[in-house]
Write a protein that holds these residues in place. Structure first.
Motif, PDB file in Angstrom:
ATOM      1  N   ILE A  84      25.277  56.044  25.950  1.00  0.00           N
ATOM      2  CA  ILE A  84      23.847  56.260  25.704  1.00  0.00           C
ATOM      3  C   ILE A  84      23.158  54.989  25.219  1.00  0.00           C
ATOM      4  O   ILE A  84      22.036  54.678  25.630  1.00  0.00           O
ATOM      5  CB  ILE A  84      23.649  57.389  24.668  1.00  0.00           C
ATOM      6  CG1 ILE A  84      24.116  58.733  25.242  1.00  0.00           C
ATOM      7  CG2 ILE A  84      22.186  57.489  24.233  1.00  0.00           C
ATOM      8  CD1 ILE A  84      24.244  59.828  24.199  1.00  0.00           C
ATOM      9  N   HIS A  85      23.839  54.217  24.363  1.00  0.00           N
ATOM     10  CA  HIS A  85      23.152  53.162  23.607  1.00  0.00           C
ATOM     11  C   HIS A  85      23.572  51.734  23.937  1.00  0.00           C
ATOM     12  O   HIS A  85      23.106  50.797  23.280  1.00  0.00           O
ATOM     13  CB  HIS A  85      23.377  53.386  22.101  1.00  0.00           C
ATOM     14  CG  HIS A  85      22.835  54.671  21.574  1.00  0.00           C
ATOM     15  ND1 HIS A  85      21.485  54.925  21.476  1.00  0.00           N
ATOM     16  CD2 HIS A  85      23.474  55.796  21.128  1.00  0.00           C
ATOM     17  CE1 HIS A  85      21.301  56.148  20.969  1.00  0.00           C
ATOM     18  NE2 HIS A  85      22.480  56.697  20.760  1.00  0.00           N
ATOM     19  N   PHE A  86      24.436  51.517  24.956  1.00  0.00           N
ATOM     20  CA  PHE A  86      25.008  50.174  25.126  1.00  0.00           C
ATOM     21  C   PHE A  86      23.960  49.103  25.397  1.00  0.00           C
ATOM     22  O   PHE A  86      24.198  47.923  25.148  1.00  0.00           O
ATOM     23  CB  PHE A  86      26.063  50.170  26.244  1.00  0.00           C
ATOM     24  CG  PHE A  86      25.519  50.362  27.631  1.00  0.00           C
ATOM     25  CD1 PHE A  86      25.092  49.281  28.390  1.00  0.00           C
ATOM     26  CD2 PHE A  86      25.429  51.635  28.188  1.00  0.00           C
ATOM     27  CE1 PHE A  86      24.583  49.456  29.668  1.00  0.00           C
ATOM     28  CE2 PHE A  86      24.937  51.812  29.475  1.00  0.00           C
ATOM     29  CZ  PHE A  86      24.505  50.728  30.216  1.00  0.00           C
ATOM     30  N   ARG A  87      22.788  49.495  25.900  1.00  0.00           N
ATOM     31  CA  ARG A  87      21.771  48.476  26.191  1.00  0.00           C
ATOM     32  C   ARG A  87      21.119  47.911  24.932  1.00  0.00           C
ATOM     33  O   ARG A  87      20.716  46.744  24.922  1.00  0.00           O
ATOM     34  CB  ARG A  87      20.687  49.059  27.109  1.00  0.00           C
ATOM     35  CG  ARG A  87      21.079  49.099  28.573  1.00  0.00           C
ATOM     36  CD  ARG A  87      19.924  49.557  29.442  1.00  0.00           C
ATOM     37  NE  ARG A  87      20.208  49.363  30.852  1.00  0.00           N
ATOM     38  CZ  ARG A  87      20.861  50.237  31.616  1.00  0.00           C
ATOM     39  NH1 ARG A  87      21.300  51.372  31.074  1.00  0.00           N
ATOM     40  NH2 ARG A  87      21.097  49.980  32.882  1.00  0.00           N
ATOM     41  N   GLU A  88      20.992  48.728  23.902  1.00  0.00           N
ATOM     42  CA  GLU A  88      20.296  48.238  22.705  1.00  0.00           C
ATOM     43  C   GLU A  88      21.201  48.102  21.485  1.00  0.00           C
ATOM     44  O   GLU A  88      20.818  47.462  20.502  1.00  0.00           O
ATOM     45  CB  GLU A  88      19.105  49.144  22.359  1.00  0.00           C
ATOM     46  CG  GLU A  88      19.466  50.515  21.790  1.00  0.00           C
ATOM     47  CD  GLU A  88      19.698  51.573  22.838  1.00  0.00           C
ATOM     48  OE1 GLU A  88      19.860  52.745  22.463  1.00  0.00           O
ATOM     49  OE2 GLU A  88      19.708  51.227  24.038  1.00  0.00           O
ATOM     50  N   LYS A  89      22.393  48.655  21.519  1.00  0.00           N
ATOM     51  CA  LYS A  89      23.308  48.563  20.380  1.00  0.00           C
ATOM     52  C   LYS A  89      24.577  47.858  20.830  1.00  0.00           C
ATOM     53  O   LYS A  89      25.318  48.373  21.674  1.00  0.00           O
ATOM     54  CB  LYS A  89      23.617  49.961  19.817  1.00  0.00           C
ATOM     55  CG  LYS A  89      22.375  50.666  19.266  1.00  0.00           C
ATOM     56  CD  LYS A  89      22.716  51.977  18.602  1.00  0.00           C
ATOM     57  CE  LYS A  89      21.463  52.721  18.136  1.00  0.00           C
ATOM     58  NZ  LYS A  89      20.701  51.986  17.124  1.00  0.00           N
TER      59      LYS A  89
END
Length: 285
Positions: A188-193
């Motif tokens: 879900i979050h690999f782009r921003e985290k």
């Protein structure tokens, strides 16, 4: 042969796979859908950048953002079932099938499950039953198809866990669930985290606790899992989009393209530009 059901934005269909229509499966019409592909021995296919040749009946679970290329069909026919989230969403129905983070979106990037001899006849028959339901005009066919789909997913999830996580067989259920939750959060979050601390915060644990838990379970370290997921997406964008390397870096949450270049090169042994050039040359060959 292809049959499908469509109603109120919900769609599910099945295509029979054989040597006569193998190229059809690679067409753009199936790209937007979740796909579950059942193939006997003798099939060759590539998913993202990994090649598979089936030695026995196998099932592949493929998300829309993954890239599928069926290269060679075997002697026996297989099935490609495709559907959208409106028909069945594994995230919404996670309590029913518990496959998100395992069959789909798993941190090992393993989309394949070799079917045990006890499960192969059942799953093959379930696909056939779905074909029969789709050909009928029964008012209950949608729910019957969904029931067979859930049975396929549940049986395959159990087989996947035995094959890929057998070393966790004595692990408490909550630890396996922790692993699955981490998988889903990365997806879900690999782009921003990008850091272990980010995911430790989401899981309400200390970063050291997160790393120690993965060590105890003998799993790849969290930082490597996060970076591997980012770089898989980078390779997809470099191979299948017209984005510039700077645009790829920005898309993945890196404000400094030079840092992204260094990360890509250090992990994969080649620069983004060289990777793209080599991929294009391979495709043209």
């Amino acid at each position: 042969m292809e049959r499908y059901f469509e109603s109120n934005y919900k769609k599910l269909g099945i295509v029979t796979i054989n040597k006569d229509n193998q190229e059809t499966i690679n067409g753009p019409q199936y790209k937007p859908y979740i796909k579950i592909i059942y193939v006997p021995a003798g099939y060759s296919l590539t998913i993202d950048f990994k090649h598979y040749t089936t030695k026995k009946s196998s099932l592949f679970c493929i998300h829309p953002n993954q890239h599928l290329h069926l290269e060679q069909a075997g002697k026996a026919s297989g099935y490609c079932m495709y559907y959208n989230r409106d028909f069945y969403c594994v995230q919404i129905h996670d309590e029913e099938v518990a496959c998100d983070g395992l069959l789909f979106n798993n941190i090992y990037e393993i989309p394949v499950t070799e079917l045990p001899s006890v499960d192969d006849p059942f799953i093959s028959q379930a696909f056939q039953y779905i074909m029969e339901e789709l050909a009928s005009q029964e008012s209950s066919r949608e729910e019957m198809v969904r029931t067979y789909l859930k049975q396929i997913i549940i049986r395959t999830t159990r087989a996947w866990k035995k094959q890929q996580l057998s070393h966790l067989s004595t692990t408490p259920a909550q630890d396996l669930e922790f692993f699955r939750t981490f998988s889903r959060l990365v997806e879900i979050h690999f782009r921003e985290k990008h850091s272990v601390t980010d995911y430790a915060d989401l899981l309400a644990v200390a970063p050291k606790t997160l790393s120690k838990k993965f060590n105890r379970l003998r799993l790849t370290q969290p930082n490597d899992i996060i970076k591997d997921r980012i770089l898989l997406e980078a390779k997809r964008l470099l191979a299948y989009s017209s984005m510039s390397i700077k645009e790829v870096a920005y898309n993945l949450g890196y404000d400094d393209p030079a840092y992204f270049n260094r990360l890509f090169t250090s992990k994969l042994g080649t620069t983004p530009a060289v990777f793209r050039k080599q991929f294009m040359q391979t495709e043209e060959a």
